[in-house]
Design a protein around this motif. Structure first.
Motif, PDB file in Angstrom:
ATOM      1  N   ALA A  38      -4.686  -5.917   1.167  1.00 34.87           N
ATOM      2  CA  ALA A  38      -4.147  -4.850   2.002  1.00 34.87           C
ATOM      3  C   ALA A  38      -3.399  -3.808   1.174  1.00 34.87           C
ATOM      4  N   GLY A  39      -2.561  -4.286   0.241  1.00 34.96           N
ATOM      5  CA  GLY A  39      -1.786  -3.367  -0.595  1.00 34.96           C
ATOM      6  C   GLY A  39      -2.660  -2.506  -1.482  1.00 34.96           C
ATOM      7  N   GLY A  40      -3.738  -3.076  -2.000  1.00 29.05           N
ATOM      8  CA  GLY A  40      -4.644  -2.315  -2.855  1.00 29.05           C
ATOM      9  C   GLY A  40      -5.335  -1.194  -2.098  1.00 29.05           C
ATOM     10  N   ILE A  41      -5.748  -1.470  -0.870  1.00 26.85           N
ATOM     11  CA  ILE A  41      -6.416  -0.441  -0.065  1.00 26.85           C
ATOM     12  C   ILE A  41      -5.463   0.700   0.265  1.00 26.85           C
ATOM     13  N   LEU A  42      -4.191   0.366   0.464  1.00 29.91           N
ATOM     14  CA  LEU A  42      -3.200   1.381   0.848  1.00 29.91           C
ATOM     15  C   LEU A  42      -2.576   2.094  -0.347  1.00 29.91           C
ATOM     16  N   PHE A  43      -2.937   1.719  -1.545  1.00 27.07           N
ATOM     17  CA  PHE A  43      -2.308   2.291  -2.743  1.00 27.07           C
ATOM     18  C   PHE A  43      -2.444   3.813  -2.835  1.00 27.07           C
ATOM     19  N   PRO A  44      -3.601   4.397  -2.517  1.00 32.14           N
ATOM     20  CA  PRO A  44      -3.706   5.867  -2.561  1.00 32.14           C
ATOM     21  C   PRO A  44      -2.707   6.572  -1.646  1.00 32.14           C
ATOM     22  N   ILE A  45      -2.394   5.971  -0.505  1.00 30.32           N
ATOM     23  CA  ILE A  45      -1.421   6.571   0.408  1.00 30.32           C
ATOM     24  C   ILE A  45      -0.048   6.603  -0.236  1.00 30.32           C
ATOM     25  N   THR A  46       0.311   5.530  -0.933  1.00 26.42           N
ATOM     26  CA  THR A  46       1.602   5.474  -1.620  1.00 26.42           C
ATOM     27  C   THR A  46       1.684   6.519  -2.726  1.00 26.42           C
ATOM     28  N   LEU A  47       0.640   6.632  -3.528  1.00 28.40           N
ATOM     29  CA  LEU A  47       0.641   7.629  -4.608  1.00 28.40           C
ATOM     30  C   LEU A  47       0.780   9.042  -4.063  1.00 28.40           C
ATOM     31  N   ARG A  48       0.050   9.333  -2.998  1.00 28.48           N
ATOM     32  CA  ARG A  48       0.120  10.669  -2.406  1.00 28.48           C
ATOM     33  C   ARG A  48       1.509  10.956  -1.834  1.00 28.48           C
ATOM     34  N   PHE A  49       2.104   9.951  -1.204  1.00 29.34           N
ATOM     35  CA  PHE A  49       3.441  10.131  -0.634  1.00 29.34           C
ATOM     36  C   PHE A  49       4.468  10.397  -1.732  1.00 29.34           C
ATOM     37  N   ILE A  50       4.417   9.611  -2.817  1.00 26.17           N
ATOM     38  CA  ILE A  50       5.366   9.795  -3.918  1.00 26.17           C
ATOM     39  C   ILE A  50       5.198  11.165  -4.561  1.00 26.17           C
ATOM     40  N   LYS A  51       3.949  11.603  -4.711  1.00 26.56           N
ATOM     41  CA  LYS A  51       3.670  12.902  -5.327  1.00 26.56           C
ATOM     42  C   LYS A  51       4.179  14.052  -4.473  1.00 26.56           C
ATOM     43  N   GLU A  52       4.008  13.944  -3.152  1.00 29.24           N
ATOM     44  CA  GLU A  52       4.381  15.034  -2.252  1.00 29.24           C
ATOM     45  C   GLU A  52       5.845  14.992  -1.840  1.00 29.24           C
ATOM     46  N   ASN A  53       6.530  13.864  -2.074  1.00 27.38           N
ATOM     47  CA  ASN A  53       7.914  13.730  -1.625  1.00 27.38           C
ATOM     48  C   ASN A  53       8.816  13.217  -2.743  1.00 27.38           C
ATOM     49  N   SER A  54       8.596  13.705  -3.941  1.00 27.37           N
ATOM     50  CA  SER A  54       9.350  13.228  -5.097  1.00 27.37           C
ATOM     51  C   SER A  54      10.839  13.546  -4.995  1.00 27.37           C
ATOM     52  N   GLN A  55      11.189  14.602  -4.257  1.00 25.94           N
ATOM     53  CA  GLN A  55      12.583  15.024  -4.161  1.00 25.94           C
ATOM     54  C   GLN A  55      13.264  14.525  -2.888  1.00 25.94           C
ATOM     55  N   SER A  56      12.523  13.942  -1.994  1.00 31.09           N
ATOM     56  CA  SER A  56      13.099  13.502  -0.727  1.00 31.09           C
ATOM     57  C   SER A  56      13.837  12.177  -0.897  1.00 31.09           C
ATOM     58  N   LYS A  57      14.827  11.973  -0.032  1.00 26.85           N
ATOM     59  CA  LYS A  57      15.611  10.751  -0.080  1.00 26.85           C
ATOM     60  C   LYS A  57      14.945   9.677   0.782  1.00 26.85           C
ATOM     61  N   VAL A  58      14.564   8.589   0.151  1.00 25.32           N
ATOM     62  CA  VAL A  58      13.938   7.469   0.851  1.00 25.32           C
ATOM     63  C   VAL A  58      14.762   6.218   0.579  1.00 25.32           C
ATOM     64  N   ASN A  59      15.063   5.491   1.629  1.00 23.11           N
ATOM     65  CA  ASN A  59      15.844   4.255   1.484  1.00 23.11           C
ATOM     66  C   ASN A  59      14.926   3.140   0.997  1.00 23.11           C
ATOM     67  N   TRP A  60      14.681   3.136  -0.314  1.00 21.70           N
ATOM     68  CA  TRP A  60      13.744   2.184  -0.889  1.00 21.70           C
ATOM     69  C   TRP A  60      14.215   0.749  -0.717  1.00 21.70           C
ATOM     70  N   ARG A  61      15.511   0.502  -0.814  1.00 20.31           N
ATOM     71  CA  ARG A  61      16.023  -0.862  -0.677  1.00 20.31           C
ATOM     72  C   ARG A  61      15.750  -1.410   0.721  1.00 20.31           C
ATOM     73  N   LYS A  62      15.975  -0.590   1.723  1.00 25.38           N
ATOM     74  CA  LYS A  62      15.756  -1.038   3.095  1.00 25.38           C
ATOM     75  C   LYS A  62      14.276  -1.290   3.351  1.00 25.38           C
ATOM     76  N   ILE A  63      13.431  -0.404   2.845  1.00 27.78           N
ATOM     77  CA  ILE A  63      11.989  -0.577   3.027  1.00 27.78           C
ATOM     78  C   ILE A  63      11.508  -1.824   2.298  1.00 27.78           C
ATOM     79  N   ALA A  64      12.045  -2.060   1.093  1.00 23.60           N
ATOM     80  CA  ALA A  64      11.662  -3.246   0.326  1.00 23.60           C
ATOM     81  C   ALA A  64      12.085  -4.521   1.048  1.00 23.60           C
ATOM     82  N   LEU A  65      13.310  -4.532   1.599  1.00 22.27           N
ATOM     83  CA  LEU A  65      13.787  -5.701   2.340  1.00 22.27           C
ATOM     84  C   LEU A  65      12.927  -5.941   3.568  1.00 22.27           C
ATOM     85  N   LEU A  66      12.631  -4.867   4.305  1.00 19.58           N
ATOM     86  CA  LEU A  66      11.785  -4.999   5.487  1.00 19.58           C
ATOM     87  C   LEU A  66      10.384  -5.471   5.114  1.00 19.58           C
TER      88      LEU A  66
END
Length: 268
Positions: A38-66
C-alpha cells in the motif's frame, strides 16, 4: 456515507484474506507486506505533496503517531488474534468498535453522544468481547484522525503520509514479532496479500478517511459495526465457517444497531 460502507466491507473481508495469507506467511509478515504494498503505491502522492508544500506547516509527529496506531498497531493486534480464532469469530468481535468510539469521545474528548447513539453502540457490543485491545486503538486513531482531516490535508494525502510513516515506525515491532521466517508463496496467498495491501489497507483507509471528513465521528463509529456483517457472511461462504446460536444472536444485534442508525433521521 457510501465511503464508510465500502471501507467497512473491505475491512470486514480482510479476516478472510488473512486466513488465506497465513497458509504461507507468518502473521507479522502478512501485516508488513500489506503495508509495504500500500505504501509503495501511494509513494508518488507523498513526493508530490512534499514538493508542492515544502514551506507549509505539517504536524508530522501527530501524523506519524496516527499512522502507527492506524496501521501496524491495529493490524498486528487483530491478525495475531486471528491465529487463535476463526475468521467469522474475529470479524464478529470487531463489532465492539462503535461502543469504543462513543466511550473514548465521552471520557477523553468531552463529546456528548445522544441516548440513541449510546443504545445502538451498546447493542453492537453484545457478542463482541475479544480483540478488545485493537478496538481501543481503533477508537483512538479514529478520534484523532478527525482533527487532522479537518485541517489542510485532504484524505488521499493523509492516507499516504500516515500509512508510510506508520509503517516506518512500526517496522521494528513487526520484525520482532515474526516467529517463522519461512515463506512459501502460493497463488492464493499472493492474491490475498494484494487484496490486503491494495483493497484493505490502501483503498479502505482512503474511503474511510474521505467519509470521516464528511461525517460526525459518533455516527461514523456505528458504521464500523457493519464490518462483522461482511466478515461473517464471506467467512461462511469462502471458509465454510460455522457459528453457534449465541454467535448468531451477537451478529444479529450488530446488524440491528447499524441498520437502525442508517435509517434514523439525520436529526437523531
Amino acid at each position: 456515507m457510501i465511503y464508510l460502507l465500502l471501507a467497512s466491507f473491505l475491512w470486514g473481508t480482510s479476516f478472510i484474506a488473512g486466513k488465506f495469507a497465513y497458509e504461507t506467511l507468518d502473521p507479522a509478515l502478512v501485516v508488513l507486506f500489506r503495508l509495504i504494498i500500500a505504501g509503495g503505491i501511494l509513494f508518488p502522492i507523498t513526493l508530490r505533496f512534499i514538493k508542492e508544500n515544502s514551506q507549509s506547516k505539517v504536524n508530522w509527529r501527530k501524523i506519524a503517531l496516527l499512522g502507527f496506531l492506524t496501521y501496524p498497531a491495529t493490524f498486528l493486534l487483530q491478525f495475531i488474534g486471528l491465529q487463535y480464532t476463526s475468521a467469522s469469530s474475529a470479524a464478529t468481535m470487531i463489532g465492539i468498535e462503535p461502543l469504543m468510539v462513543i466511550l473514548v469521545g465521552q471520557f477523553f474528548f468531552k463529546e456528548q453522544a445522544s441516548l440513541t447513539i449510546w443504545l445502538l453502540g451498546t447493542i453492537a457490543f453484545i457478542g463482541c468481547l475479544l480483540v478488545l485491545a485493537s478496538t481501543i486503538v481503533v477508537a483512538l486513531w479514529l478520534r484523532l484522525s478527525k482533527s487532522v482531516l479537518g485541517g489542510n490535508l485532504n484524505p488521499k494525502v493523509y492516507t499516504a503520509l500516515s500509512l508510510q510513516l506508520g509503517t516506518l515506525i512500526g517496522l521494528p515491532f513487526m520484525l520482532l514479532l515474526v516467529k517463522d521466517w519461512n515463506i512459501n508463496f502460493s497463488y492464493s496467498s499472493i492474491i490475498a496479500l494484494l487484496y490486503l495491501g491494495i483493497g484493505c489497507s490502501l483503498f479502505a483507509n482512503w474511503t474511510w478517511n474521505k467519509g470521516l471528513s464528511e461525517t460526525e465521528t459518533n455516527k461514523s463509529g456505528i458504521f464500523l459495526a457493519l464490518e462483522p456483517v461482511f466478515g461473517v457472511l464471506f467467512s461462511i461462504i469462502l471458509l465454510n465457517d460455522s457459528l453457534s446460536f449465541t454467535s448468531w444472536v451477537g451478529v444479529a444485534s450488530v446488524i440491528l444497531s447499524a441498520t437502525v442508525c442508517l435509517v434514523l433521521p439525520k436529526k437523531n
